[in-house]
Design a protein around this motif. Structure first.
Motif, PDB file in Angstrom:
ATOM      1  N   MET A 187       0.859  -1.183   0.000  1.00  0.00           N
ATOM      2  CA  MET A 187       0.000   0.000   0.000  1.00  0.00           C
ATOM      3  C   MET A 187       0.892   1.229   0.000  1.00  0.00           C
ATOM      4  O   MET A 187       1.962   1.230   0.612  1.00  0.00           O
ATOM      5  N   ALA A 188       0.441   2.270  -0.658  1.00  0.00           N
ATOM      6  CA  ALA A 188       1.202   3.525  -0.697  1.00  0.00           C
ATOM      7  C   ALA A 188       1.177   4.189   0.679  1.00  0.00           C
ATOM      8  O   ALA A 188       0.151   4.145   1.363  1.00  0.00           O
ATOM      9  N   PRO A 189       2.298   4.789   1.090  1.00  0.00           N
ATOM     10  CA  PRO A 189       2.337   5.469   2.392  1.00  0.00           C
ATOM     11  C   PRO A 189       1.244   6.529   2.546  1.00  0.00           C
ATOM     12  O   PRO A 189       0.708   6.705   3.634  1.00  0.00           O
ATOM     13  N   GLU A 190       0.867   7.208   1.464  1.00  0.00           N
ATOM     14  CA  GLU A 190      -0.169   8.245   1.567  1.00  0.00           C
ATOM     15  C   GLU A 190      -1.538   7.659   1.880  1.00  0.00           C
ATOM     16  O   GLU A 190      -2.351   8.295   2.536  1.00  0.00           O
ATOM     17  N   LYS A 191      -1.806   6.434   1.420  1.00  0.00           N
ATOM     18  CA  LYS A 191      -3.076   5.786   1.762  1.00  0.00           C
ATOM     19  C   LYS A 191      -3.081   5.398   3.242  1.00  0.00           C
ATOM     20  O   LYS A 191      -4.097   5.511   3.912  1.00  0.00           O
ATOM     21  N   ALA A 192      -1.935   4.957   3.740  1.00  0.00           N
ATOM     22  CA  ALA A 192      -1.828   4.641   5.164  1.00  0.00           C
ATOM     23  C   ALA A 192      -1.974   5.914   5.992  1.00  0.00           C
ATOM     24  O   ALA A 192      -2.614   5.914   7.042  1.00  0.00           O
ATOM     25  N   ARG A 193      -1.389   7.011   5.501  1.00  0.00           N
ATOM     26  CA  ARG A 193      -1.530   8.296   6.187  1.00  0.00           C
ATOM     27  C   ARG A 193      -2.997   8.694   6.265  1.00  0.00           C
ATOM     28  O   ARG A 193      -3.476   9.147   7.293  1.00  0.00           O
ATOM     29  N   SER A 194      -3.712   8.501   5.177  1.00  0.00           N
ATOM     30  CA  SER A 194      -5.127   8.842   5.136  1.00  0.00           C
ATOM     31  C   SER A 194      -5.921   8.005   6.145  1.00  0.00           C
ATOM     32  O   SER A 194      -6.802   8.524   6.835  1.00  0.00           O
ATOM     33  N   ALA A 195      -5.600   6.721   6.243  1.00  0.00           N
ATOM     34  CA  ALA A 195      -6.279   5.854   7.211  1.00  0.00           C
ATOM     35  C   ALA A 195      -5.954   6.284   8.643  1.00  0.00           C
ATOM     36  O   ALA A 195      -6.833   6.325   9.508  1.00  0.00           O
ATOM     37  N   PHE A 196      -4.695   6.635   8.886  1.00  0.00           N
ATOM     38  CA  PHE A 196      -4.301   7.082  10.223  1.00  0.00           C
ATOM     39  C   PHE A 196      -4.978   8.406  10.564  1.00  0.00           C
ATOM     40  O   PHE A 196      -5.475   8.591  11.671  1.00  0.00           O
ATOM     41  N   ALA A 197      -5.016   9.327   9.610  1.00  0.00           N
ATOM     42  CA  ALA A 197      -5.680  10.615   9.835  1.00  0.00           C
ATOM     43  C   ALA A 197      -7.173  10.413  10.087  1.00  0.00           C
ATOM     44  O   ALA A 197      -7.766  11.103  10.922  1.00  0.00           O
ATOM     45  N   GLY A 198      -7.783   9.472   9.380  1.00  0.00           N
ATOM     46  CA  GLY A 198      -9.195   9.160   9.608  1.00  0.00           C
ATOM     47  C   GLY A 198      -9.434   8.634  11.008  1.00  0.00           C
ATOM     48  O   GLY A 198     -10.419   8.996  11.670  1.00  0.00           O
ATOM     49  N   PHE A 199      -8.526   7.785  11.486  1.00  0.00           N
ATOM     50  CA  PHE A 199      -8.607   7.294  12.863  1.00  0.00           C
ATOM     51  C   PHE A 199      -8.503   8.462  13.843  1.00  0.00           C
ATOM     52  O   PHE A 199      -9.310   8.581  14.771  1.00  0.00           O
ATOM     53  N   ALA A 200      -7.523   9.336  13.609  1.00  0.00           N
ATOM     54  CA  ALA A 200      -7.327  10.480  14.513  1.00  0.00           C
ATOM     55  C   ALA A 200      -8.553  11.391  14.507  1.00  0.00           C
ATOM     56  O   ALA A 200      -8.989  11.870  15.555  1.00  0.00           O
ATOM     57  N   ARG A 201      -9.120  11.614  13.331  1.00  0.00           N
ATOM     58  CA  ARG A 201     -10.311  12.463  13.221  1.00  0.00           C
ATOM     59  C   ARG A 201     -11.480  11.832  13.977  1.00  0.00           C
ATOM     60  O   ARG A 201     -12.189  12.501  14.718  1.00  0.00           O
ATOM     61  N   SER A 202     -11.685  10.537  13.795  1.00  0.00           N
ATOM     62  CA  SER A 202     -12.827   9.862  14.421  1.00  0.00           C
ATOM     63  C   SER A 202     -12.729   9.809  15.940  1.00  0.00           C
ATOM     64  O   SER A 202     -13.745   9.739  16.618  1.00  0.00           O
ATOM     65  N   THR A 203     -11.512   9.839  16.455  1.00  0.00           N
ATOM     66  CA  THR A 203     -11.335   9.798  17.911  1.00  0.00           C
ATOM     67  C   THR A 203     -11.207  11.184  18.529  1.00  0.00           C
ATOM     68  O   THR A 203     -11.078  11.315  19.738  1.00  0.00           O
ATOM     69  N   GLY A 204     -11.216  12.219  17.689  1.00  0.00           N
ATOM     70  CA  GLY A 204     -11.160  13.591  18.185  1.00  0.00           C
ATOM     71  C   GLY A 204      -9.776  14.076  18.571  1.00  0.00           C
ATOM     72  O   GLY A 204      -9.643  15.067  19.280  1.00  0.00           O
TER      73      GLY A 204
END
Length: 100
Positions: free
Chosen positions: A59-76
């Motif tokens: 997987m491209a690092p930017e897709k992993a970044r997007s998933a991590f950012a989504g996790f951070a957003r969802s947890t506030g």
């Protein structure tokens, strides 16, 4: 293992007054590893899987970044980018008389 950097770091809140910069997949996995087990849901699992896949090269690092950012957003805990300008980097407005 070679660190796989994100194009742009993800800023996350740690406590009341601390912001941490997550700049690569290894840092994201380390951060996720410290997340309380009682708060690990499907979005957390998605972020972990994405980061592991990026480490393996599937997987491209930017897709992993997007998933991590989504996790951070969802947890506030996602923090918006901090922008500061140093006074000497600001151009004075043209046509304005400023005494020296």
């Amino acid at each position: 293992m070679e660190a796989k950097p994100f194009g742009n770091p993800v800023l996350v809140k740690e406590g009341e007054d601390r912001i941490r910069e997550i700049a690569c997949i290894d840092e994201a996995l380390t951060f996720l590893g410290t997340w309380p087990e009682t708060r690990r849901g499907p979005i957390y699992q998605t972020a972990v899987r994405a980061c592991r896949a990026a480490c393996e090269g599937s997987m491209a690092p930017e897709k992993a970044r997007s998933a991590f950012a989504g996790f951070a957003r969802s947890t506030g805990i996602l923090e918006k980018a901090i922008v500061t300008l140093e006074p000497w980097k600001i151009d004075p407005k043209r046509g304005r008389d400023i005494p020296i």
